[in-house]
Design an enzyme around this catalytic site. Structure first.
Site, PDB file in Angstrom:
ATOM      1  N   LYS A  73       0.806  -1.224   0.000  1.00  0.00           N
ATOM      2  CA  LYS A  73       0.000   0.000   0.000  1.00  0.00           C
ATOM      3  C   LYS A  73       0.834   1.267   0.000  1.00  0.00           C
ATOM      4  O   LYS A  73       0.383   2.322   0.439  1.00  0.00           O
ATOM      5  CB  LYS A  73      -1.005   0.005   1.162  1.00  0.00           C
ATOM      6  N   CYS A  74       2.056   1.169  -0.528  1.00  0.00           N
ATOM      7  CA  CYS A  74       2.909   2.349  -0.669  1.00  0.00           C
ATOM      8  C   CYS A  74       3.038   2.794  -2.126  1.00  0.00           C
ATOM      9  O   CYS A  74       3.928   3.567  -2.466  1.00  0.00           O
ATOM     10  CB  CYS A  74       4.298   2.073  -0.081  1.00  0.00           C
ATOM     11  N   HIS A 125       7.678  -7.167  -2.388  1.00  0.00           N
ATOM     12  CA  HIS A 125       7.464  -6.584  -1.059  1.00  0.00           C
ATOM     13  C   HIS A 125       8.532  -7.064  -0.072  1.00  0.00           C
ATOM     14  O   HIS A 125       8.430  -6.799   1.121  1.00  0.00           O
ATOM     15  CB  HIS A 125       6.097  -7.018  -0.501  1.00  0.00           C
ATOM     16  N   ARG A 147       5.815   5.222   1.727  1.00  0.00           N
ATOM     17  CA  ARG A 147       4.700   6.135   1.985  1.00  0.00           C
ATOM     18  C   ARG A 147       4.663   6.384   3.482  1.00  0.00           C
ATOM     19  O   ARG A 147       5.117   5.532   4.267  1.00  0.00           O
ATOM     20  CB  ARG A 147       3.395   5.465   1.525  1.00  0.00           C
ATOM     21  N   PHE A 246      -3.594   8.553 -10.527  1.00  0.00           N
ATOM     22  CA  PHE A 246      -4.502   7.666  -9.799  1.00  0.00           C
ATOM     23  C   PHE A 246      -5.873   7.636 -10.466  1.00  0.00           C
ATOM     24  O   PHE A 246      -6.480   6.567 -10.626  1.00  0.00           O
ATOM     25  CB  PHE A 246      -4.640   8.123  -8.345  1.00  0.00           C
ATOM     26  N   ARG A 266      -8.440   2.551  -4.180  1.00  0.00           N
ATOM     27  CA  ARG A 266      -9.493   3.076  -3.316  1.00  0.00           C
ATOM     28  C   ARG A 266      -9.525   4.599  -3.371  1.00  0.00           C
ATOM     29  O   ARG A 266     -10.419   5.194  -3.938  1.00  0.00           O
ATOM     30  CB  ARG A 266      -9.297   2.572  -1.875  1.00  0.00           C
TER      31      ARG A 266
END
Length: 310
Positions: A73-74, A125, A147, A246, A266
């Site tokens: 999620k970065c 990851h 992030r 995005f 999201r």
């Protein structure tokens, strides 16, 4: 439709079908069955396996490989798409993480990676010490995206609850506790950051932040292309920028990620952490950052006071 476009569509459809089958099988498993531990770190059992990790020990890197590393999620999807736009500008396919992540998939994937022509865009990851040895020995160029830890936590919480291959959490408070103790898939954000901070000055490592990319994407695109030795014109930079915002990627998410599009794309905002963090949790994270990253080059780069204070 050209033959290359037809082939691309077929490959994309196959990838979507594979993802849907994985999700279907995962839905039958308990929360405990959805994860396993390898070298002390949790991984999703639906897309990772001990056999694949063992196969990666024999992975043969090439000097011309491009590796992107992120904590979950970065900006993983973002940077993988950017690199594909830079390296394969004439291709019409959209990479999925299952294809790009070296640790995702079955053991035979390692052989398929061997058959892929250069230059190869790879992602992971993994902690620095768990990166396949040949990647480090050949000094493959590694782009690392970080992030701020608060936005990462909130994004990861929502991802857990919208991704069928991961266990669900009944509350943010429970997730926060596990996130802070590193009991989430891919382990501790802070351990990950500390491991990569040790290599921040190495010539074959470039660390940039999600926030830097959000603030001025063209500048970061130029920095990334220069790092990897990819010559791009101003027009090409502009095209890549337009294709990898995005908004643009979310608009195409049904095409690129099927029914999982909303899970992977999201909000992509900076500062969304304030929607879930309470004061005590914010202070706990502040203390953890101070303990682990304050005074480090990566800690300074994350600009914590700007992005992580109420």
């Amino acid at each position: 439709m050209s033959s290359s476009e037809q082939k691309s569509k077929t490959n994309q459809e196959k990838a979507m079908e594979a993802m849907e089958q994985i999700a279907k099988e995962a839905s039958k498993k308990s929360a405990e069955e959805l994860v396993f531990t390898y070298k002390g770190v949790l991984y999703p059992s639906a897309i990772c396996s001990q056999e694949t990790f063992q196969a990666l020990e024999c992975f043969e890197a090439r000097e011309e490989d491009l590796l992107a590393v992120t904590y979950p999620k970065c900006g993983t999807n973002w940077i993988v798409q950017i690199l594909h736009e830079m390296v394969y500008p004439m291709q019409n396919d959209h990479p999925t993480l299952h294809q790009a992540m070296i640790e995702f998939g079955k053991p035979e994937k390692v052989q398929k990676l061997k058959d892929r022509p250069s230059p190869r865009v790879l992602s992971s990851h993994l902690y620095y010490d768990d990166i396949p040895k040949s990647i480090l020995e050949k000094k493959v160029k590694i782009l690392v995206i970080f992030r701020n830890p608060k936005d990462t936590a909130v994004s990861y919480f929502h991802f857990y609850n919208s991704n069928p291959v991961l266990p669900t959490y009944s509350s943010w408070d429970l997730f926060f506790k596990d996130y802070m103790s590193g009991k989430v898939c891919c382990g501790s954000y802070f351990d990950h950051a500390l491991a990569w901070n040790k290599h921040i000055d190495e010539e074959n490592v470039l660390i940039i932040t999600f926030e830097e990319m959000k603030e001025d994407l063209p500048i970061q695109l130029k920095k990334i292309s220069k790092f990897f030795g990819i010559s791009l014109t101003e027009d090409q930079i502009l095209l890549i920028e337009n294709r990898t915002t995005f908004t643009s990627m979310k608009a195409k998410s049904k095409e690129t990620h099927g029914k999982f599009g909303d899970a992977f794309f999201r909000k992509g905002d900076v500062g969304d952490w304030s929607s879930l963090f309470n004061e005590a949790q914010s202070q706990e994270m502040d203390a953890k950052f101070e303990q682990c990253l304050a005074g480090t080059k990566l800690g300074e780069k994350l600009n914590y006071n700007k992005y992580c204070t109420f």
